[in-house]
Write an enzyme that holds these catalytic residues in place. Structure first.
Site, mmCIF file in Angstrom:
data_model
loop_
_atom_site.group_PDB
_atom_site.id
_atom_site.type_symbol
_atom_site.label_atom_id
_atom_site.label_comp_id
_atom_site.label_asym_id
_atom_site.label_seq_id
_atom_site.Cartn_x
_atom_site.Cartn_y
_atom_site.Cartn_z
ATOM 1 N N CYS A 16 2.225 -9.659 -0.535
ATOM 2 C CA CYS A 16 1.829 -9.741 -1.938
ATOM 3 C C CYS A 16 2.718 -8.776 -2.726
ATOM 4 O O CYS A 16 3.493 -8.012 -2.144
ATOM 5 C CB CYS A 16 0.368 -9.331 -2.077
ATOM 6 S SG CYS A 16 0.104 -7.624 -1.501
ATOM 7 N N HIS A 45 -0.802 -1.832 6.221
ATOM 8 C CA HIS A 45 -1.345 -1.940 7.577
ATOM 9 C C HIS A 45 -0.637 -3.046 8.368
ATOM 10 O O HIS A 45 -1.180 -4.125 8.572
ATOM 11 C CB HIS A 45 -2.858 -2.194 7.506
ATOM 12 C CG HIS A 45 -3.627 -0.959 7.160
ATOM 13 N ND1 HIS A 45 -4.873 -0.987 6.597
ATOM 14 C CD2 HIS A 45 -3.319 0.359 7.317
ATOM 15 C CE1 HIS A 45 -5.302 0.265 6.413
ATOM 16 N NE2 HIS A 45 -4.366 1.088 6.837
ATOM 17 N N HIS A 78 -2.636 1.934 -0.269
ATOM 18 C CA HIS A 78 -4.107 1.909 -0.339
ATOM 19 C C HIS A 78 -4.672 2.899 -1.343
ATOM 20 O O HIS A 78 -5.844 2.828 -1.688
ATOM 21 C CB HIS A 78 -4.688 2.223 1.053
ATOM 22 C CG HIS A 78 -4.024 1.440 2.138
ATOM 23 N ND1 HIS A 78 -3.002 1.961 2.911
ATOM 24 C CD2 HIS A 78 -4.201 0.168 2.550
ATOM 25 C CE1 HIS A 78 -2.586 1.035 3.760
ATOM 26 N NE2 HIS A 78 -3.292 -0.061 3.564
ATOM 27 N N CYS A 100 -1.106 0.407 -4.757
ATOM 28 C CA CYS A 100 -1.037 -0.896 -5.428
ATOM 29 C C CYS A 100 -1.624 -0.767 -6.831
ATOM 30 O O CYS A 100 -2.713 -0.211 -6.999
ATOM 31 C CB CYS A 100 -1.832 -1.924 -4.628
ATOM 32 S SG CYS A 100 -1.952 -3.493 -5.510
ATOM 33 N N GLU A 130 -8.439 2.684 1.546
ATOM 34 C CA GLU A 130 -8.619 2.333 0.130
ATOM 35 C C GLU A 130 -9.985 2.819 -0.371
ATOM 36 O O GLU A 130 -10.109 3.340 -1.488
ATOM 37 C CB GLU A 130 -8.497 0.820 -0.086
ATOM 38 C CG GLU A 130 -8.540 0.482 -1.570
ATOM 39 C CD GLU A 130 -8.722 -1.000 -1.867
ATOM 40 O OE1 GLU A 130 -9.430 -1.320 -2.835
ATOM 41 O OE2 GLU A 130 -8.156 -1.839 -1.132
ATOM 42 N N THR A 168 -10.358 -3.973 -2.758
ATOM 43 C CA THR A 168 -9.606 -5.146 -3.255
ATOM 44 C C THR A 168 -9.347 -6.206 -2.195
ATOM 45 O O THR A 168 -8.909 -7.306 -2.522
ATOM 46 C CB THR A 168 -8.237 -4.701 -3.830
ATOM 47 O OG1 THR A 168 -7.494 -4.066 -2.788
ATOM 48 C CG2 THR A 168 -8.398 -3.760 -5.009
ATOM 49 N N ASN A 228 -7.408 -7.398 4.955
ATOM 50 C CA ASN A 228 -7.330 -8.761 4.413
ATOM 51 C C ASN A 228 -6.950 -9.789 5.487
ATOM 52 O O ASN A 228 -7.386 -10.938 5.422
ATOM 53 C CB ASN A 228 -6.414 -8.803 3.183
ATOM 54 C CG ASN A 228 -4.954 -8.814 3.534
ATOM 55 O OD1 ASN A 228 -4.376 -9.859 3.781
ATOM 56 N ND2 ASN A 228 -4.340 -7.638 3.585
#
Length: 313
Positions: A16, A45, A78, A100, A130, A168, A228
């Site tokens: 991303c 990660h 994070h 981010c 995070e 997130t 994620n």
């Protein structure tokens, strides 16, 4: 043994904008200031990414005691707590923050509402960096809930000024379910203007939802620590598809795809496309002949680099 016939590639998958930016920050710091560049926590990660940057001269640390005076330090994607930010400043490191921007948005919201006297319910996974970074924006007043059961147990000091924030990279559906429980218990709770779950997490989960009915098994490229990536594998299983996560092609077991006609393949937001292509090659070696991309959202999000690392005009 019958291997798979066709590989269906999820779209979008892999990196991303926040991950692209974080890796770019470390690489540019290395080229501008030379090795070593210190990075607090894994920049993203993913084992492949971290090993690649180590080979280029990045040193990954968890404790700022391990960073020598005068060094250049990068915060991971994070995000970090205020305590870590303050300690890095006090020690005089040259710091580049690769948090981010979508995580920073949550931090800014927390700081702003805290000034107005708000307490927070945070939906997230305990111990994830995070979550530690977001909860560490304040000394107190953020209550973590990991599931619907936690919502019943949480005891804020007051309920007049209460806001909800989320990690997130959660499962969109799980977060919605927990948020609904939070709203049932605290009907006046304030929600973020835009949901905290990032666009890339949402898009990759949507792509898995679209792909799942088409395939007999789902392979997710991602590291075990990647929140994620884990959510993508979980989602496919919830939709009734056998699903496995692999960090590299060597982890792919032939029996997973034996007798399967179509294999779905996706990658978490921190997993590089080079590893996806290595997994494709491995599936082809096991008998897959065709590779087909499934149409999905085209992502165009780009985040600017910090001052001092932008390419000079």
């Amino acid at each position: 043994m019958m291997g798979p016939n066709e590989i269906l590639l999820a779209e979008p998958r892999g990196f991303c904008a926040g991950v692209d930016r974080a890796i770019d920050i470390v690489e540019r710091a290395l080229s501008k200031f030379g090795a070593p560049i210190y990075v607090r926590h894994e920049i993203v990660h993913n084992t492949f990414v971290v090993n690649d940057l180590k080979a280029k001269g990045a040193i990954f640390i968890e404790d700022l005691d391990d960073v020598p005076p005068g060094a250049t330090l990068v915060f991971s994607a994070h995000g970090v707590s205020k305590a870590v930010q303050n300690e890095a400043a006090a020690r005089g490191f040259q710091v580049f923050d690769a948090t981010c921007p979508l995580v920073t948005k949550v931090h800014v919201e927390v700081a702003k509402l805290a000034k107005e006297g708000y307490e927070f319910i945070m939906i997230g996974h305990k111990g994830h960096p995070e979550v530690e970074g977001t909860m560490g924006q304040l000394d107190a007043g953020i209550h973590l809930v990991e599931d619907v059961e936690d919502v019943a147990r949480v005891q804020p000091a007051q309920t007049e000024r209460l806001a909800v924030v989320t990690q997130t990279t959660l499962s969109v559906d799980d977060a919605a379910e927990i948020t609904a429980a939070v709203k049932r218990r605290f009907p006046t709770i304030r929600e973020p203007k835009q949901q905290d779950i990032c666009y890339a997490t949402q898009n990759r989960q949507d792509a898995v939802k679209m792909l799942s009915p088409e395939v007999d098994v789902m392979i997710v490229v991602g590291s075990p620590t990647s929140s994620n990536s884990n959510r993508l594998a979980e989602l496919a299983r919830k939709l009734g598809v056998d699903s496995y996560m692999v960090d590299h092609p060597g982890e792919l077991r032939p029996e997973w795809v034996e007798g399967k006609t179509r294999v779905g393949l996706t990658a978490g937001a921190s997993a590089p496309e080079v590893v996806v292509q290595e997994v494709v090659a491995r599936l082809k070696a096991l008998g897959a002949v065709a590779v087909r991309k499934v149409d999905g959202i085209q992502e165009t999000v780009k985040f600017p680099l910090p001052k001092g690392l932008r390419l000079e005009p």
